[in-house]
Scaffold this motif. Structure first.
Motif, PDB file in Angstrom:
ATOM      1  N   SER A 133     -62.911   9.436  43.138  1.00  0.00           N
ATOM      2  CA  SER A 133     -61.660   8.786  42.773  1.00  0.00           C
ATOM      3  C   SER A 133     -61.068   8.087  43.995  1.00  0.00           C
ATOM      4  CB  SER A 133     -60.664   9.820  42.237  1.00  0.00           C
ATOM      5  OG  SER A 133     -60.247  10.691  43.285  1.00  0.00           O
ATOM      6  N   ASP A 134     -60.137   7.173  43.754  1.00  0.00           N
ATOM      7  CA  ASP A 134     -59.527   6.435  44.865  1.00  0.00           C
ATOM      8  C   ASP A 134     -58.821   7.379  45.835  1.00  0.00           C
ATOM      9  OD1 ASP A 134     -60.453   4.096  43.778  1.00  0.00           O
ATOM     10  OD2 ASP A 134     -58.547   3.545  42.834  1.00  0.00           O
ATOM     11  N   ILE A 135     -58.135   8.391  45.300  1.00  0.00           N
ATOM     12  CA  ILE A 135     -57.393   9.314  46.158  1.00  0.00           C
ATOM     13  C   ILE A 135     -58.346  10.143  47.009  1.00  0.00           C
ATOM     14  CG2 ILE A 135     -55.860  11.313  46.162  1.00  0.00           C
ATOM     15  CD1 ILE A 135     -54.505  10.184  43.689  1.00  0.00           C
ATOM     16  N   ALA A 136     -59.393  10.689  46.375  1.00  0.00           N
ATOM     17  CA  ALA A 136     -60.364  11.487  47.130  1.00  0.00           C
ATOM     18  C   ALA A 136     -61.093  10.632  48.154  1.00  0.00           C
ATOM     19  CB  ALA A 136     -61.360  12.137  46.170  1.00  0.00           C
ATOM     20  N   VAL A 145     -64.005  -3.681  51.138  1.00  0.00           N
ATOM     21  CA  VAL A 145     -63.273  -4.338  52.230  1.00  0.00           C
ATOM     22  C   VAL A 145     -61.775  -4.123  52.074  1.00  0.00           C
ATOM     23  CG1 VAL A 145     -62.711  -6.556  53.285  1.00  0.00           C
ATOM     24  CG2 VAL A 145     -65.083  -6.035  52.679  1.00  0.00           C
ATOM     25  N   ALA A 146     -61.266  -4.339  50.859  1.00  0.00           N
ATOM     26  CA  ALA A 146     -59.827  -4.181  50.636  1.00  0.00           C
ATOM     27  C   ALA A 146     -59.390  -2.736  50.832  1.00  0.00           C
ATOM     28  CB  ALA A 146     -59.467  -4.655  49.230  1.00  0.00           C
ATOM     29  N   GLY A 147     -60.216  -1.804  50.356  1.00  0.00           N
ATOM     30  CA  GLY A 147     -59.848  -0.397  50.460  1.00  0.00           C
ATOM     31  C   GLY A 147     -59.922   0.140  51.872  1.00  0.00           C
ATOM     32  N   VAL A 148     -61.031  -0.141  52.567  1.00  0.00           N
ATOM     33  CA  VAL A 148     -61.220   0.420  53.913  1.00  0.00           C
ATOM     34  C   VAL A 148     -60.285  -0.238  54.923  1.00  0.00           C
ATOM     35  CG1 VAL A 148     -62.882   0.787  55.777  1.00  0.00           C
ATOM     36  CG2 VAL A 148     -63.596   1.063  53.405  1.00  0.00           C
ATOM     37  N   LEU A 149     -59.979  -1.514  54.728  1.00  0.00           N
ATOM     38  CA  LEU A 149     -59.022  -2.175  55.623  1.00  0.00           C
ATOM     39  C   LEU A 149     -57.573  -1.950  55.187  1.00  0.00           C
ATOM     40  CD1 LEU A 149     -60.632  -5.676  56.377  1.00  0.00           C
ATOM     41  CD2 LEU A 149     -60.671  -3.621  57.787  1.00  0.00           C
ATOM     42  N   GLY A 150     -57.323  -2.060  53.895  1.00  0.00           N
ATOM     43  CA  GLY A 150     -55.957  -2.084  53.411  1.00  0.00           C
ATOM     44  C   GLY A 150     -55.281  -0.730  53.297  1.00  0.00           C
ATOM     45  N   LEU A 151     -55.940   0.240  52.637  1.00  0.00           N
ATOM     46  CA  LEU A 151     -55.291   1.524  52.379  1.00  0.00           C
ATOM     47  C   LEU A 151     -54.956   2.286  53.668  1.00  0.00           C
ATOM     48  CD1 LEU A 151     -57.260   2.774  49.228  1.00  0.00           C
ATOM     49  CD2 LEU A 151     -54.929   1.887  49.333  1.00  0.00           C
ATOM     50  N   PRO A 152     -55.905   2.460  54.600  1.00  0.00           N
ATOM     51  CA  PRO A 152     -55.540   3.168  55.834  1.00  0.00           C
ATOM     52  C   PRO A 152     -54.500   2.416  56.663  1.00  0.00           C
ATOM     53  CG  PRO A 152     -57.918   3.137  55.545  1.00  0.00           C
ATOM     54  CD  PRO A 152     -57.344   2.181  54.548  1.00  0.00           C
ATOM     55  N   THR A 153     -54.563   1.075  56.655  1.00  0.00           N
ATOM     56  CA  THR A 153     -53.571   0.309  57.410  1.00  0.00           C
ATOM     57  C   THR A 153     -52.178   0.490  56.822  1.00  0.00           C
ATOM     58  OG1 THR A 153     -55.218  -1.337  58.075  1.00  0.00           O
ATOM     59  CG2 THR A 153     -52.910  -2.004  58.158  1.00  0.00           C
ATOM     60  N   LEU A 154     -52.077   0.497  55.499  1.00  0.00           N
ATOM     61  CA  LEU A 154     -50.787   0.738  54.850  1.00  0.00           C
ATOM     62  C   LEU A 154     -50.244   2.114  55.229  1.00  0.00           C
ATOM     63  CD1 LEU A 154     -48.561  -0.058  52.855  1.00  0.00           C
ATOM     64  CD2 LEU A 154     -50.003   0.860  51.002  1.00  0.00           C
ATOM     65  N   PHE A 155     -51.106   3.120  55.189  1.00  0.00           N
ATOM     66  CA  PHE A 155     -50.673   4.465  55.565  1.00  0.00           C
ATOM     67  C   PHE A 155     -50.289   4.517  57.045  1.00  0.00           C
ATOM     68  CE2 PHE A 155     -51.270   8.860  56.954  1.00  0.00           C
ATOM     69  CZ  PHE A 155     -50.584   9.556  55.976  1.00  0.00           C
TER      70      PHE A 155
END
Length: 608
Positions: free
Chosen positions: A92-95, A355-365
């Protein structure tokens, strides 16, 4: 000789990679124990050379990698699946987010959450260029901007580039999870030869040193917290106990595997980290912290175009050597480990999602995390009497978070929680590294091996190696900074070749995508047969493994899976061991052209 020792210990790995990497690490540890001053001086000279002549290359390179990833994600290749065309994500996206974050820079965010903004506030990076006064409001904005620059898009770019390349070559071309596989379009079947093995050995050793640096910083922070809160003496035995405890727990987690070990620890730790952040937000000046968090995003967006190619050329203060260049070199030295791990948990996602997930999600956090901690730091300095920044400068970055928590309620409890968080982030990094290092040596996904052929004690070897390296350097190296300085200098040395290889990696990845994908709306790509290292193929052949009908040694694709408008690619000539198996069994490789998976039975024609 190596093979006999390999068999004696019931290993399932490549003896040359395993024992050569082990020998290099043993040599390093012994040399550090017997000639620590000479080792420290040697690596300091190497680091100074890299800083002086190639510092600009690190700044330039990482920004180029970021631009390349954005281009790939937005291009037509963004629709390609990292796996079969109809495959769904395994997690899942969260995991997924929890695992990639915990294995990536979870420990580092705990270490630098207060320390880096405080340091830049006292000594603004561009003070001479822009005339910024230390400890001013402008210095606070500069501190937030550079902190996010160091831990935002650029750091995750260093992880995302090899991660995307690993995911593509492992799941689309079915190549072994080794760094050498990323250069298959350039090297061909020579990825199993001398050049490929040299790349893999260098990557394994560099990864151990890079992780060792993270473990060293995490150990110092845990020790500092225990000393401040519980009176643990600042003695070497305390360092040994901390590293030993974490190594044992990480070994158990690594042997348990991703689902039972790493995934559960990662999800738990992310939840606790968010709870600690919410506690700071609710018990501190909430509105001020929220305003600072939101404004930090604007500061980061504004400063990023200015600093992504900034090299301190005119003022030449040397500031970048201790911060940006060190970060990029250190991070890229262990990027292969994080890259393979992220690839392992990202199967089934598209290139664009990756690309969007690995760059975007951690950067947002990261923006949320540092925005709140930094705003809290500056509130203490401007509105609550100050003193925190001076404490950080006097006692070191490892004491920063615990000094910060003194200004909030329940400091003993929150400090204990912070120590636990660092420890678990420490564990998830270490157990993830052991899984990946094992994969890099044996040449196949450790959790995907046929039942009964696993060798879990191999994973334990790597956690022990990293623990020993960190222990020796932290407690047996003289000097003001001791082993941390040596680890930093060694990581810098390994970072430079990895930077150079990353440019070839970009070329290799794009070339592979162009070779495999057609130009039509729905991108159907060529299906590649599973590739194993020769030694593992021979072992499975002796065990009469029926899956070998769809496995090769020289990278090759299956008949009937060539897109209509894709360029022709010649089939690879397989070594004698493959032909021997096919002659003996009468089986030929067959792959379903729709799913990319083996057909229902060996030797059957592919289903339409």
């Amino acid at each position: 000789m190596l093979q006999k020792v390999h068999d004696l210990f019931r290993l399932r790995t490549n003896p040359l990679l395993f024992f050569t990497s082990s020998g290099i690490m043993l040599l390093f540890v012994v040399a550090t124990l017997f000639i620590p001053e000479a080792m420290g001086a040697f690596w300091a000279d190497v680091a100074a050379f890299v800083f002086d002549y190639f510092g600009w290359f690190f700044v330039f390179g990482v920004s180029v990698f970021l631009i390349f990833l954005i281009y790939i994600g937005l291009s037509r290749f963004g629709r390609l699946k990292l796996g079969a065309d109809d495959e769904k994500p395994q997690h899942s996206d969260i995991a997924w987010f929890g695992m990639l974050f915990a294995a990536g820079i979870g420990t580092i965010l705990m270490f630098w959450a207060v320390a880096e903004p405080a340091n830049h506030f006292a000594e603004p990076p561009r003070a001479e260029d822009l005339g910024i006064e230390p400890r001013s409001q402008e210095a606070a904005q500069e501190a937030i901007g550079f902190t996010l620059y160091h831990f935002g898009l650029h750091t995750w770019t260093i992880f995302a580039l090899p991660g995307l390349a690993f995911a593509y070559f492992i799941y689309k071309r079915n190549l072994p999870p080794r760094v050498s596989s990323l250069f298959q379009p350039i090297l061909g079947d020579k990825i199993h030869g001398g050049i490929g093995k040299a790349i893999d050995i260098f990557s394994i050793v560099g990864t151990i040193f890079g992780i060792g640096m993270s473990i060293g910083l995490g150990t110092l922070q845990i020790h500092s917290g225990l000393a401040a809160r519980f009176g643990v003496p600042e003695e070497n035995w305390a360092i040994w106990v901390i590293i030993g405890t974490v190594t044992v727990v990480a070994t158990i987690s690594a042997v348990a595997g991703i689902e039972k070990g790493i995934k559960r620890l990662s999800n738990f730790n992310i939840g606790v980290a968010i709870a600690l952040l919410l506690f700071i937000l609710l018990t501190g000046p909430t509105v001020f912290l929220l305003r600072g968090m939101v404004e930090s995003a604007s500061i980061y967006a504004g400063i990023l175009p200015e600093v992504m190619f900034w090299n301190d050329t005119f003022a030449d203060t040397g500031w970048q050597q201790g911060w940006t260049i060190f970060y990029w070199a250190w991070t890229i030295s262990w990027a292969p480990f994080v890259g393979i791990f992220i690839a392992r948990i990202s199967r089934g996602r598209s290139v664009r999602q990756f690309v969007a997930g690995v760059l975007g999600l951690p950067t947002l956090f990261t923006i949320i995390w540092f925005g709140i901690w930094a705003a809290g730091t500056f509130d203490i300095e401007f509105e609550r009497g100050g003193g925190l920044v001076d404490t950080v400068l006097d006692e070191g970055p490892e004491a920063a978070m615990f000094a910060f928590l003194e200004y909030f309620p329940l400091a003993d409890v929150t400090s204990a929680v912070a120590i636990m968080l660092v420890g678990i982030f420490f564990i998830t990094s270490l157990d993830s590294a052991s899984l990946v290092l094992d994969d890099m040596c044996n040449g196949y996904d450790g959790d995907g091996r046929p039942k009964g052929t696993t060798a879990p004690h191999q994973r334990a070897v790597w956690t022990v190696y990293i623990g020993i390296v960190a222990t020796v350097l932290l407690t047996f190296t003289p000097g003001e900074e001791g082993g941390v300085a040596v680890l930093r200098d060694v990581a810098l040395f390994f970072g430079l070749p990895f930077m150079i290889l990353a440019f070839f990696m970009m070329y290799s990845l794009q070339r592979a995508m162009k070779e495999d994908a057609g130009e039509i709306g729905f991108l159907r790509s060529r299906r590649w047969l599973k590739t194993l290292p020769p030694e593992e193929y021979e072992r499975r052949m002796e065990e009469n493994d029926p899956t070998l009908a769809n496995i090769v040694v020289a990278p090759d694709y299956a008949e009937g899976t060539q897109p209509e408008n894709a360029p022709e690619v010649e089939h690879a000539e397989q070594p004698e061991i493959v032909e021997e198996y096919r002659i003996r069994t009468g089986e030929t490789p067959t792959v379903d052209p729709v799913t990319g998976e083996p057909a229902e039975g060996p030797g059957e024609e592919p289903r339409s």
